[in-house]
Enzyme design. Structure first.
Site, short mmCIF file in Angstrom:
data_model
loop_
_atom_site.label_atom_id
_atom_site.label_comp_id
_atom_site.label_asym_id
_atom_site.label_seq_id
_atom_site.Cartn_x
_atom_site.Cartn_y
_atom_site.Cartn_z
N ARG A 150 0.85 -1.19 0.00
CA ARG A 150 0.00 0.00 0.00
C ARG A 150 0.89 1.25 0.00
NH1 ARG A 150 -3.65 -1.97 -1.98
NH2 ARG A 150 -5.72 -2.41 -1.20
N GLU B 240 -2.80 8.16 -5.40
CA GLU B 240 -2.96 7.51 -6.70
C GLU B 240 -4.13 8.15 -7.41
OE1 GLU B 240 -3.07 3.23 -6.32
OE2 GLU B 240 -1.31 3.21 -5.03
N HIS C 286 0.02 0.61 -9.86
CA HIS C 286 -0.85 -0.27 -9.06
C HIS C 286 -1.35 -1.46 -9.90
CE1 HIS C 286 -3.48 -0.27 -5.22
NE2 HIS C 286 -3.35 -1.51 -5.67
P1 NAD Z 1 -2.53 -10.50 4.83
O1 NAD Z 1 -3.52 -9.88 5.73
O2 NAD Z 1 -2.69 -11.92 4.44
O3 NAD Z 1 -1.08 -10.31 5.46
C1 NAD Z 1 -0.63 -9.12 6.05
C2 NAD Z 1 0.39 -9.50 7.11
O4 NAD Z 1 0.95 -8.32 7.66
C3 NAD Z 1 -0.22 -10.29 8.27
O5 NAD Z 1 0.46 -11.53 8.46
C4 NAD Z 1 -0.04 -9.38 9.48
O6 NAD Z 1 0.23 -10.13 10.65
C5 NAD Z 1 1.14 -8.55 9.05
N1 NAD Z 1 1.22 -7.26 9.73
C6 NAD Z 1 0.22 -6.43 10.13
N2 NAD Z 1 0.72 -5.34 10.72
C7 NAD Z 1 2.07 -5.48 10.67
C8 NAD Z 1 3.16 -4.67 11.12
N3 NAD Z 1 2.95 -3.50 11.74
N4 NAD Z 1 4.42 -5.11 10.91
C9 NAD Z 1 4.65 -6.29 10.28
N5 NAD Z 1 3.66 -7.12 9.85
C10 NAD Z 1 2.40 -6.70 10.04
O7 NAD Z 1 -2.48 -9.55 3.55
P2 NAD Z 1 -1.93 -9.90 2.09
O8 NAD Z 1 -3.00 -10.48 1.29
O9 NAD Z 1 -0.66 -10.63 2.21
O10 NAD Z 1 -1.71 -8.39 1.56
C11 NAD Z 1 -0.56 -7.66 1.91
C12 NAD Z 1 -0.69 -6.23 1.38
O11 NAD Z 1 -0.77 -6.23 -0.05
C13 NAD Z 1 -1.93 -5.48 1.84
O12 NAD Z 1 -1.55 -4.15 2.13
C14 NAD Z 1 -2.84 -5.49 0.62
O13 NAD Z 1 -3.76 -4.43 0.64
C15 NAD Z 1 -1.82 -5.35 -0.48
N6 NAD Z 1 -2.26 -5.76 -1.82
C16 NAD Z 1 -1.81 -5.02 -2.87
C17 NAD Z 1 -2.14 -5.41 -4.16
C18 NAD Z 1 -1.67 -4.59 -5.33
O14 NAD Z 1 -2.38 -4.51 -6.30
N7 NAD Z 1 -0.49 -4.02 -5.28
C19 NAD Z 1 -2.95 -6.52 -4.37
C20 NAD Z 1 -3.39 -7.26 -3.27
C21 NAD Z 1 -3.03 -6.87 -1.98
C1 MLT Z 2 -6.64 -4.79 -3.84
O1 MLT Z 2 -6.86 -4.16 -2.80
O2 MLT Z 2 -7.31 -5.78 -4.17
C2 MLT Z 2 -5.50 -4.40 -4.70
O3 MLT Z 2 -4.81 -3.29 -4.23
C3 MLT Z 2 -5.81 -4.30 -6.13
C4 MLT Z 2 -6.97 -3.43 -6.53
O4 MLT Z 2 -7.12 -2.35 -6.01
O5 MLT Z 2 -7.77 -3.89 -7.34
#
Ligand code: NAD
Ligand code: MLT
Length: 527
Positions: free
Chosen positions: A230, A259, A279
């Protein structure tokens, strides 16, 4: 026939599912005013990240039953407003996990081998092989910050590429990290030792600007940083300066504080060793089909009167059961969120005690709601009523349910005791006749306060002047106190103070509070 408005582009597979049960209108690029004007005729709204579903939109949606976000993040939806209006908000917590993990790895390799700059160079007519000397990831140390779904998959791929793995995640057990071939370490150690750092954490007050000028200064001068999580987790000005001045090896960023990225962003001016994508983490054909189907099926089910499987705000129960349980579920979730913030760090066990009249109720939904609240600090919108128990199990949290119908101080009350790496804390709460929540004990100190969005809790010695000192300190930081209550067991012993404040506590003030003579401990709580 019900009507569904689809206000962002979503895959046709999702539209086909919706068309089985509803009239589907696709209208993208609507302004808030346009949305407010047309939403009253719709039963469901399906979005991606483009549409902002504000309180005004939700309040205008008098027929709305469900809002479906084809993706994970529901930061573009006013979830509390939806909950208040009984509108279910669903997402797809896993549909784009693989896509985002593969993008992070692609970014890491692109950065290491200068793929984007080399591509640009060849396309501009050059054949320059000297400027693009790369580095290998083999045998390098990758620091994974956040070992959840995406971080775990990145770790698995990186391990197969021969990388050594460090991980930082305060909510994960070392056993889970070891299963993934990672050594669980403290953040400062990871930042110091890693050749590559990849971020897979939610954006929270704790993770905002986690990578800043100060933390960048502790890293290796060759470190390469990837952020596909994020925007806002990295201080963009600080990382741009670090790359420009050669203090780090480079960065690859998919997500940004604002964004679309501003035209005059400092990042756009960085010459080399910075890879930027708009993104694209979830932008694979497969992920878009996954999230569209996942969310469309849930919208279809809710329109047919069935439960949703990934509701972020209201559990997947049949409507009549839900109606009876909803106040207790809200109580359980609120207490879970509160006790996790008191406990801090990694939780090892949660005891859920149903007291008085509540002891006769079905405990399972209350346990799940308590766990959802408990885990919401770590997982944000990725924890829901369906996965809360599994997520707790994966994190090694032992759950104990007990009942005690002899407790009679209120008609029915719920007590949660969380034991964690930093100690044990407990909270109790009850429902008043009108369904309003009251917190009735904190760490066994009797109080009687309604939960509020921002709170400050202190443990202190019950002595003259201390309350005044905290009040003046908050005043000097321009923090407005909405209400205050003190609970104590004996005069001049220990006491707790609970302050409801209008805004989040500004940085730095908590450490000032703990310096006040007589204050033993202080916590901020956001509900
Ligand atoms: P998830 O919830 O499965 O994992 C997140 C992990 O972060 C958890 O294990 C949690 O314990 C840990 N966490 C929380 N606070 C923390 C801290 N202060 N320090 C260290 N670890 C901490 O989530 P995910 O599915 O693995 O997603 C991870 C990130 O990716 C999220 O921010 C999500 O929004 C983002 N994401 C981005 C895209 C994109 O398009 N770029 C797509 C999907 C998800
Ligand atoms: C999500 O939150 O699923 C990802 O950041 C991707 C998107 O915004 O579609």
């Amino acid at each position: 026939m019900p009507k569904v408005l689809v206000s962002d582009p979503v895959d046709q597979a999702g539209l086909d599912i919706l068309s089985q049960v509803a009239q589907v209108d696709v209208q993208t690029g609507l302004s808030e005013e346009e949305l407010v004007r047309i939403i009253p005729e719709y039963d469901a709204l399906m979005i991606r990240s483009g549409t902002r579903v504000t309180r005004a939109v939700i309040e205008a949606g008098t027929q709305l039953k469900i809002i479906g976000r084809a993706g994970v993040g529901v930061d573009n939806v006013d979830v509390p407003a939806a909950t208040r209006q009984g509108v279910v908000v669903v997402n797809s917590p896993e549909g784009n996990t693989i896509a985002a993990a593969e993008h992070a790895v692609a970014m890491m390799l692109s950065l290491s081998r200068h793929v984007p700059d080399a591509n640009q160079s060849v396309k501009s007519g050059k054949w320059d092989r000297k400027s693009f000397m790369g580095v290998e990831v083999y045998k390098k140390t990758l620091g994974v910050v956040g070992l959840g779904k995406i971080g775990s998959h990145v770790a698995t791929i990186a391990r197969a590429m021969g990388m050594k793995l460090l991980a930082y995640d305060p909510f994960i057990s070392s056993e889970r990290a070891e299963q993934l071939g990672c050594r669980l370490v403290e953040l400062d150690f990871l930042l110091r030792e890693a050749d590559y750092i990849t971020l897979h954490i939610p954006k929270t007050p704790e993770t905002t600007h986690l990578i800043n000028a100060e933390t960048l200064a502790t890293m290796k001068p060759t470190v390469r940083i990837v952020n596909c999580a994020r925007g806002g987790i990295i201080d963009e000005a600080a990382i741009a300066a670090a790359i420009n001045e050669g203090r780090i090896g480079g960065a690859a960023l998919d997500v940004f504080e604002n964004e679309p990225l501003e035209e005059d962003s400092v990042l756009r001016a960085v010459g080399k060793d910075l890879v930027l994508t708009p993104h694209l983490g979830a932008s694979t054909a497969e992920a878009q089909v996954n999230v569209a189907i996942d969310v469309a099926e849930q919208i279809r089910d809710v329109l047919l009167g069935l439960p949703a499987r990934s509701a972020v705000n209201i559990p997947g129960l049949y409507p009549d059961v839900l109606e009876k349980l909803r106040p207790y579920l809200q109580l359980a979730e609120t207490l879970g969120t509160l006790v996790s913030q008191l406990a801090g760090g990694r939780i090892e066990s949660l005891t859920i005690r149903l007291q008085g009249e509540l002891a006769a109720m079905e405990s399972k939904p209350i346990t799940i709601a308590s766990l959802k609240g408990l885990l919401s600090q770590a997982l944000r919108e990725r924890v829901n009523y369906v996965n809360a128990s599994i997520e707790a199990k994966e994190r090694g949290i032992r759950v104990v349910e007990t009942r005690d119908d002899s407790v009679r101080d209120y008609a029915g009350s719920l007590r949660l005791i969380a034991k964690g790496s930093l100690g044990e804390h407990s909270v109790t709460g009850t429902l008043l006749g009108d369904g309003e929540i009251r917190i009735t004990t904190i760490d066994d100190f009797p109080i009687n306060v309604p939960p509020s969005r921002h709170m400050l809790l202190t443990l202190h010695r019950d002595m003259p002047g201390i309350i005044g000192k905290i009040g003046s300190l908050l005043g000097s930081f321009n923090v407005n106190i909405a209400s205050m209550q003190v609970g104590r067991k004996i005069v001049r012993g220990d006491a707790v103070m609970v302050l409801s404040i209008d805004d989040p506590l500004p940085d730095g003030i908590l450490s000032e509070i703990t310096k006040v003579p007589g204050i033993r401990d202080a916590h901020t709580v956001t509900l």
